[in-house]
Design a protein around this motif. Structure first.
Motif, mmCIF file in Angstrom:
data_model
loop_
_atom_site.group_PDB
_atom_site.id
_atom_site.type_symbol
_atom_site.label_atom_id
_atom_site.label_comp_id
_atom_site.label_asym_id
_atom_site.label_seq_id
_atom_site.Cartn_x
_atom_site.Cartn_y
_atom_site.Cartn_z
ATOM 1 N N LEU A 1 0.808 -1.229 0.000
ATOM 2 C CA LEU A 1 0.000 0.000 0.000
ATOM 3 C C LEU A 1 0.836 1.272 0.000
ATOM 4 O O LEU A 1 0.284 2.371 0.097
ATOM 5 C CB LEU A 1 -0.920 0.022 1.230
ATOM 6 C CG LEU A 1 -1.834 -1.186 1.468
ATOM 7 C CD1 LEU A 1 -2.702 -0.938 2.706
ATOM 8 C CD2 LEU A 1 -2.706 -1.468 0.259
ATOM 9 N N ILE B 1 -0.128 4.412 -2.015
ATOM 10 C CA ILE B 1 -1.399 5.103 -1.775
ATOM 11 C C ILE B 1 -1.512 5.661 -0.361
ATOM 12 O O ILE B 1 -2.557 6.200 0.002
ATOM 13 C CB ILE B 1 -2.605 4.180 -2.058
ATOM 14 C CG1 ILE B 1 -2.641 3.006 -1.069
ATOM 15 C CG2 ILE B 1 -2.597 3.687 -3.489
ATOM 16 C CD1 ILE B 1 -3.938 2.215 -1.125
ATOM 17 N N TYR B 2 -0.447 5.532 0.448
ATOM 18 C CA TYR B 2 -0.520 6.032 1.824
ATOM 19 C C TYR B 2 -0.901 7.518 1.904
ATOM 20 O O TYR B 2 -1.755 7.898 2.706
ATOM 21 C CB TYR B 2 0.792 5.789 2.558
ATOM 22 C CG TYR B 2 0.903 4.400 3.152
ATOM 23 C CD1 TYR B 2 -0.193 3.781 3.751
ATOM 24 C CD2 TYR B 2 2.106 3.696 3.129
ATOM 25 C CE1 TYR B 2 -0.096 2.509 4.285
ATOM 26 C CE2 TYR B 2 2.212 2.417 3.662
ATOM 27 C CZ TYR B 2 1.109 1.832 4.235
ATOM 28 O OH TYR B 2 1.201 0.565 4.768
ATOM 29 N N LEU C 1 -2.651 9.377 -0.181
ATOM 30 C CA LEU C 1 -4.058 9.505 -0.564
ATOM 31 C C LEU C 1 -4.962 8.968 0.538
ATOM 32 O O LEU C 1 -5.988 9.564 0.870
ATOM 33 C CB LEU C 1 -4.322 8.741 -1.868
ATOM 34 C CG LEU C 1 -3.647 9.278 -3.132
ATOM 35 C CD1 LEU C 1 -3.824 8.300 -4.290
ATOM 36 C CD2 LEU C 1 -4.221 10.636 -3.504
ATOM 37 N N LEU C 2 -4.565 7.848 1.111
ATOM 38 C CA LEU C 2 -5.367 7.215 2.156
ATOM 39 C C LEU C 2 -5.425 8.078 3.406
ATOM 40 O O LEU C 2 -6.475 8.195 4.053
ATOM 41 C CB LEU C 2 -4.788 5.839 2.480
ATOM 42 C CG LEU C 2 -5.572 4.978 3.470
ATOM 43 C CD1 LEU C 2 -6.986 4.738 2.967
ATOM 44 C CD2 LEU C 2 -4.858 3.653 3.694
ATOM 45 N N ALA D 1 -9.651 -1.252 -3.494
ATOM 46 C CA ALA D 1 -8.486 -0.799 -4.270
ATOM 47 C C ALA D 1 -7.556 -1.970 -4.577
ATOM 48 O O ALA D 1 -7.044 -2.098 -5.698
ATOM 49 C CB ALA D 1 -7.748 0.293 -3.505
ATOM 50 N N GLN E 1 -6.778 -3.540 -8.338
ATOM 51 C CA GLN E 1 -5.408 -3.687 -8.848
ATOM 52 C C GLN E 1 -5.179 -5.111 -9.345
ATOM 53 O O GLN E 1 -4.617 -5.323 -10.418
ATOM 54 C CB GLN E 1 -4.403 -3.351 -7.751
ATOM 55 C CG GLN E 1 -2.967 -3.251 -8.252
ATOM 56 C CD GLN E 1 -2.767 -2.050 -9.160
ATOM 57 O OE1 GLN E 1 -2.996 -0.915 -8.754
ATOM 58 N NE2 GLN E 1 -2.366 -2.290 -10.401
ATOM 59 N N SER F 1 -1.795 0.874 -6.933
ATOM 60 C CA SER F 1 -1.458 2.159 -7.554
ATOM 61 C C SER F 1 -2.455 3.243 -7.151
ATOM 62 O O SER F 1 -3.591 2.948 -6.753
ATOM 63 C CB SER F 1 -1.481 2.018 -9.079
ATOM 64 O OG SER F 1 -2.808 1.759 -9.521
ATOM 65 N N PRO F 2 -2.059 4.521 -7.259
ATOM 66 C CA PRO F 2 -3.012 5.613 -7.012
ATOM 67 C C PRO F 2 -4.234 5.530 -7.918
ATOM 68 O O PRO F 2 -5.335 5.911 -7.517
ATOM 69 C CB PRO F 2 -2.179 6.873 -7.300
ATOM 70 C CG PRO F 2 -0.763 6.460 -7.022
ATOM 71 C CD PRO F 2 -0.681 5.034 -7.480
ATOM 72 N N PHE G 1 -6.667 3.184 -6.417
ATOM 73 C CA PHE G 1 -7.274 3.842 -5.255
ATOM 74 C C PHE G 1 -8.386 4.783 -5.698
ATOM 75 O O PHE G 1 -9.476 4.795 -5.112
ATOM 76 C CB PHE G 1 -6.207 4.606 -4.473
ATOM 77 C CG PHE G 1 -6.745 5.349 -3.277
ATOM 78 C CD1 PHE G 1 -6.817 4.740 -2.040
ATOM 79 C CD2 PHE G 1 -7.197 6.661 -3.391
ATOM 80 C CE1 PHE G 1 -7.320 5.414 -0.934
ATOM 81 C CE2 PHE G 1 -7.702 7.346 -2.301
ATOM 82 C CZ PHE G 1 -7.762 6.716 -1.068
ATOM 83 N N ARG G 2 -8.123 5.584 -6.744
ATOM 84 C CA ARG G 2 -9.132 6.559 -7.198
ATOM 85 C C ARG G 2 -10.368 5.864 -7.764
ATOM 86 O O ARG G 2 -11.488 6.358 -7.614
ATOM 87 C CB ARG G 2 -8.507 7.497 -8.231
ATOM 88 C CG ARG G 2 -7.427 8.411 -7.635
ATOM 89 C CD ARG G 2 -6.955 9.455 -8.628
ATOM 90 N NE ARG G 2 -5.888 10.262 -8.059
ATOM 91 C CZ ARG G 2 -4.594 10.060 -8.299
ATOM 92 N NH1 ARG G 2 -4.218 9.062 -9.099
ATOM 93 N NH2 ARG G 2 -3.673 10.827 -7.747
ATOM 94 N N GLU H 1 -12.280 4.670 -4.870
ATOM 95 C CA GLU H 1 -12.907 5.810 -4.202
ATOM 96 C C GLU H 1 -14.251 6.147 -4.843
ATOM 97 O O GLU H 1 -15.203 6.534 -4.153
ATOM 98 C CB GLU H 1 -11.971 7.023 -4.265
ATOM 99 C CG GLU H 1 -12.446 8.214 -3.465
ATOM 100 C CD GLU H 1 -11.494 9.394 -3.556
ATOM 101 O OE1 GLU H 1 -11.511 10.236 -2.653
ATOM 102 O OE2 GLU H 1 -10.733 9.461 -4.547
#
Length: 650
Positions: free
Chosen positions: A497, A500-501, A503-504, A538, A542, A552-553, A556-557, A560
């Protein structure tokens, strides 16, 4: 007067109302304890606003409130409030000043109000403006135009005009979109040019709204926009290319718009970009008219059923299991078909992963000692005896499923027939369906904040959008099967992770603040688990995209978008269907009636709801204060003024 003194004199009631608190008089529900009867009161004494909770027996100024709510010291609380209200640092004199005025005109060219821009950056109207009276910037010009650029802010409108374009924006920020704005753009070609930092799901949502009335919608992506380089919007882009004239830039922008494709509804609900889900939704959507959002979540259920992975979360080892419950008002929403198709895929990939529908907790324990992962499916949860509600609803099978969801490396249980049974590293997911009215009615009877139900992701819909003749034959998609087989055969191991830390962390801080403001206990209990669900989804996206374990970001998006959809739907599901006090029940009924009618007289509403006039007046006063409803006095044929309520919500 110092800014510290000014902060203490700011209306605490207005501040809390802007944060989502609902007041009856000067009282509201306390955010610091499980409050069902308003015990949190605000008052003004010697010009200073104070709050006090009669249950917590604590109180103070607006600064004390932020300190307690956010868990910060006084200095940090003052800093946060100063930033919120556009002040300096809470100690110096206010140096904010008006740097621009943006006039807003009605269709006839009459000035309605001005939006004032301050430095430090803040916006405010020069007078109180009701939601129904708000209009688009440059309304008279855009009503005459065939093509309009929709940008984010008045400054960008002026920049676009320098380039020879007709442009507009919504007042008071990008989140303030009203139905009348969509109507004003009816029949036009709209070039929607969002800022580079606007999330993709919000862009798609706005484009979908515009598409309802516009002749065509194009999403304009300006080349080179990058917030990390200070290039966020149209004005930044124009200033970056200062070697060109406005005429040259205008010609360039027109070419970009001409080459941009017309907006089309995304292949997946919510515009999710993921190769597995896109293929799965496309394949299943050809053979059933089930709501696409149900197909999306059943695809996530499939991924969680085969993924033998985990991540570390504060600092527990957490598997990628999901408990998903598809909810609709009746049985005519293809819930069972959606689950059957998911089951067919998993059976073809690995039949051992399909756990039997009917069993006792002891039988499930015996299965899991030999097969420690898999997918449980129930086509109608109302028919499962172990899930019947009552005082002991969380014992037996539900209790076991709660322990399985929370994950322990070893689960020990004693049975009459086999003695002690041990399950090691269990990863169990659930894909089930239920009737929303049944669930809602029964959730009122239990302590929802604990037990199995808080582990579920509720996926509620209210209506099915399509219907067609179903084909007679269904063939499993080879691409989907291969993706699932690869994931099933992967060895267990951790997901990374690290990417994405940041962003999280940002998402978690915002989500925590939102959760603290929730008044509904059911909703609060559900929201508290969405952060873990976000990480799980997320990771699954992936794996479904490329099988890699570094999240990856981008994944994550996309996850979200799914969580934000749940956050939008769940308040509707819970607050409109699950109300514990008579005032809120009447509020929901009244708002629903006014929304349906659009406009309704007081006497008609009173008659339809069959309630006391005093109680209805209390409810309507609150709805008017919340600006969900406005009051108009209309003349009848008898020339009498009749009190009429008009719906103002979106």
């Amino acid at each position: 007067m110092t800014e510290l003194e000014k902060l203490k004199k700011i209306s605490l009631k207005d501040f809390l109302s802007s944060q989502g608190f609902k007041f009856t008089g000067n009282k509201t529900l306390c955010p610091f304890h499980d409050d069902r009867t308003p015990s949190f009161e605000v008052n003004q004494k010697d010009g200073i606003w104070l709050w006090y909770c009669f249950s917590c027996q604590t109180g103070g100024t607006i600064i004390d409130f932020v300190m307690k709510r956010d868990g910060v010291d006084e200095k940090e609380a003052i800093k946060k409030l100063a930033q919120h209200f556009g002040l300096d640092d809470g100690k110096k004199e206010n140096k904010s000043k008006i740097i621009a005025e943006y006039p807003y005109y009605d269709a006839a060219g009459n000035l309605i109000y001005k939006v004032l821009r301050f430095e430090p950056k803040a916006f405010k109207a020069d007078r109180k403006v009701a939601p129904a009276d708000q209009v688009l910037f440059r309304l008279p010009q855009i009503l005459k135009a065939n093509e309009v650029w929709l940008v984010e802010g008045e400054k960008d409108v002026i920049t676009a005009e320098k380039c020879g374009l007709i442009a507009t924006t919504a007042p008071f920020g990008k989140g303030n979109w009203k139905p009348q704005f969509t109507e004003a753009l009816a029949g036009k070609v709209v070039h929607f040019c969002p800022d580079a930092d606007v999330p993709e799901h919000e862009v798609i949502k706005r484009a979908q709204e515009l598409k309802k009335k516009a002749r065509a919608v194009k999403i304009i992506r300006l080349p080179g926009l990058d917030p990390s380089r200070g290039l966020k919007d149209l004005t930044d882009w124009v200033e970056f290319h200062d070697s060109k004239t406005y005429e040259e830039l205008g010609a360039w922008l027109r070419r970009i718009a001409a080459e941009a494709p017309e907006f089309r509804e995304p292949k997946t609900p919510l515009g999710i970009k993921n190769s597995f889900l896109e293929s799965y939704i496309d394949s299943v959507g050809k053979v059933t008219d089930a709501p696409p959002i149900f197909i999306l979540f059943s695809g996530l259920g499939l991924l969680s059923g085969v993924a033998n992975k985990f991540f570390f979360y504060y600092p527990r080892k957490t598997p990628l299991n999901l408990y998903i419950l598809l909810l609709a008002p009746s049985t005519f929403y293809r819930k069972s078909v959606t689950i059957d198709i998911a089951t067919d895929y998993l059976t073809e990939v690995n039949p051992n992963l399909i756990l039997p529908e009917s069993f006792t907790s002891e039988a499930l324990l015996e299965i899991l000692t030999k097969q420690n992962r898999g997918l449980l499916t129930w086509r109608e949860l109302i028919q499962v005896k172990e899930f019947q509600f009552g005082s002991e609803y969380n014992r037996g099978l539900p209790s076991l499923l709660t322990d399985l969801f929370d994950f322990k490396p070893k689960i020990r249980r004693y049975t009459k027939g086999e003695g002690e049974l041990v399950i090691e590293n269990p990863i169990i997911s659930i894909l089930a369906a239920g009737i929303s009215t049944w669930l809602v009615e029964n959730l009122k009877k239990i302590d929802f904040q604990g037990g199995i139900w808080t582990r579920f992701l509720f996926v509620p819909i209210e209506e099915s959008e399509r219907s067609f003749q179903l084909p007679k034959q269904f063939t499993l998609d080879p691409f989907i099967l291969e993706k699932l087989r690869v994931l099933d055969e992967k060895e267990g191991g951790p997901m990374d992770l690290s990417a994405i830390y940041p962003l999280l962390q940002t998402w978690g801080e915002k989500h925590q603040q939102e959760s603290l403001r929730l008044e509904n206990d059911l909703l609060k209990a559900t929201f508290q688990r969405l952060e873990v669900a976000l990480i799980k989804i997320a990771c699954l996206l992936q794996l479904g995209e490329d099988g890699l374990t570094i999240v990856s970001p981008e994944a994550f998006r996309e996850a979200e978008k799914i969580i934000l959809w749940l956050k939008e739907r769940l308040p509707i599901f819970f607050q409109e269907e699950v109300c514990f006090d008579e005032f809120q029940k009447l509020r929901v009924r009244a708002l629903r009636a006014i929304k349906k009618a659009g406009k309704i007289t007081h006497s008609t509403l009173l008659r339809n709801l069959s309630v006391e006039a005093k109680k209805l007046n209390q409810v309507m006063n609150q709805l008017v204060q919340e600006e969900l409803v406005s009051v108009q006095w209309l003349k009848t044929e008898a020339k009498k003024n009749v009190k009429t309520y008009v719906y103002q919500g979106t």
